[in-house]
Structures are given as C-alpha cells and as structure tokens.
Design an enzyme around this catalytic site. Sequence first.
Site, PDB file in Angstrom:
ATOM      1  N   GLY A 118       0.796  -1.219   0.000  1.00 57.33           N
ATOM      2  CA  GLY A 118       0.000   0.000   0.000  1.00 57.33           C
ATOM      3  C   GLY A 118       0.829   1.271   0.000  1.00 57.33           C
ATOM      4  O   GLY A 118       0.292   2.367   0.090  1.00 57.33           O
ATOM      5  N   CYS A 119       2.155   1.129  -0.102  1.00 56.12           N
ATOM      6  CA  CYS A 119       3.040   2.286  -0.150  1.00 56.12           C
ATOM      7  C   CYS A 119       3.559   2.453  -1.572  1.00 56.12           C
ATOM      8  O   CYS A 119       3.914   1.472  -2.224  1.00 56.12           O
ATOM      9  CB  CYS A 119       4.226   2.108   0.801  1.00 56.12           C
ATOM     10  SG  CYS A 119       3.775   2.083   2.535  1.00 56.12           S
ATOM     11  N   THR A 120       3.591   3.680  -2.054  1.00 51.02           N
ATOM     12  CA  THR A 120       4.133   3.957  -3.373  1.00 51.02           C
ATOM     13  C   THR A 120       5.621   3.657  -3.402  1.00 51.02           C
ATOM     14  O   THR A 120       6.127   3.036  -4.326  1.00 51.02           O
ATOM     15  CB  THR A 120       3.883   5.430  -3.763  1.00 51.02           C
ATOM     16  OG1 THR A 120       2.475   5.677  -3.695  1.00 51.02           O
ATOM     17  CG2 THR A 120       4.374   5.720  -5.157  1.00 51.02           C
ATOM     18  N   SER A 121       6.336   4.084  -2.380  1.00 54.23           N
ATOM     19  CA  SER A 121       7.763   3.784  -2.242  1.00 54.23           C
ATOM     20  C   SER A 121       7.900   2.408  -1.606  1.00 54.23           C
ATOM     21  O   SER A 121       6.944   1.877  -1.039  1.00 54.23           O
ATOM     22  CB  SER A 121       8.438   4.809  -1.329  1.00 54.23           C
ATOM     23  OG  SER A 121       8.232   6.099  -1.805  1.00 54.23           O
TER      24      SER A 121
END
Length: 152
Positions: free
Chosen positions: A60-63
Amino acid sequence: MDLVLTATPPTETPSSIEDIEENFSLLDDWDDRYRYVIELGRKLAPMTEADRGDVNKVQGCTSQVWLAVRTEGSGEAAVLSFSGDSDAHIVRGLVAILLAMVSGRTAKAILAADPIALFERLGLREHLTPQRSNGFRSMVDRIRRDAEAAAR
C-alpha cells in the site's frame, strides 16, 4: 530559536516522539520541517538485508517500505521493537517518526496510540501527497496488526 540540521550517522540514538514534536513546533515553515523529516530518516539504524525481504515489505506504499518487528513477552504486555527503512528519503523520515512513537512499547500501548492524529498534528498530511499519506496509513495498519498478533 534556530534549529541547525546536520548530517548524523545512522547509528545515532533515535529521537523520542516528544523531542520530534517539540522540534516541529520550533520550525516555522514547511521547507524546514521537510528537511527535518529527512534528517530523522537519516538517523534510522540500517536494516539487515534479511529484514528487507518480502515478508517485511509494507503493502500500500508507493515507495518501498520495510518494517520488521521483534517481540518480547506475550499478551498485551508484550514489548514490540520495530526497525524500518524506505527507498525514499521523506518516507524514511516518516518511518522514523512512526517508530519513535511505537517502538519499544507494549502491544497494549501501541494499540491505544493514535499515529494518524500525530501525523495531522505535525501538519504532515496537508503538505504531503495523498499517496504518501496513504502509505503512512498502511504503515500504521501494519504496526497495529503486529501489535494485535502479539497481544493474543
């Protein structure tokens, strides 16, 4: 009062959440706060390669973000110690802020904590992209799941 930001080795003792909140209150503009968040990320102890595996990757994290947990004891009194890392400087700073709030605390205390309220109090939500805010929520959700598992 001016706060001087300097490069510090990653082995430095992490800041307490109280120190972080106090320092944020001393910084007047977002550019200074942004640099401070990055500085906090630089202070994180490096994770081992083993801890940077898929099992610790936060979804769920872009990075890319990794959170590893070590648990001592059991039930609500279990103490959880976290380590974390990211491939993005600002996100690594967000990890540092979150870990300052929860790492080394009992499962019960972690479940009672409100990192999202802290995120908003520090003014981070209004200055970060929605993707970064959602990533922070994903990190909080992951830490809560770890605390819930330890509390059983």
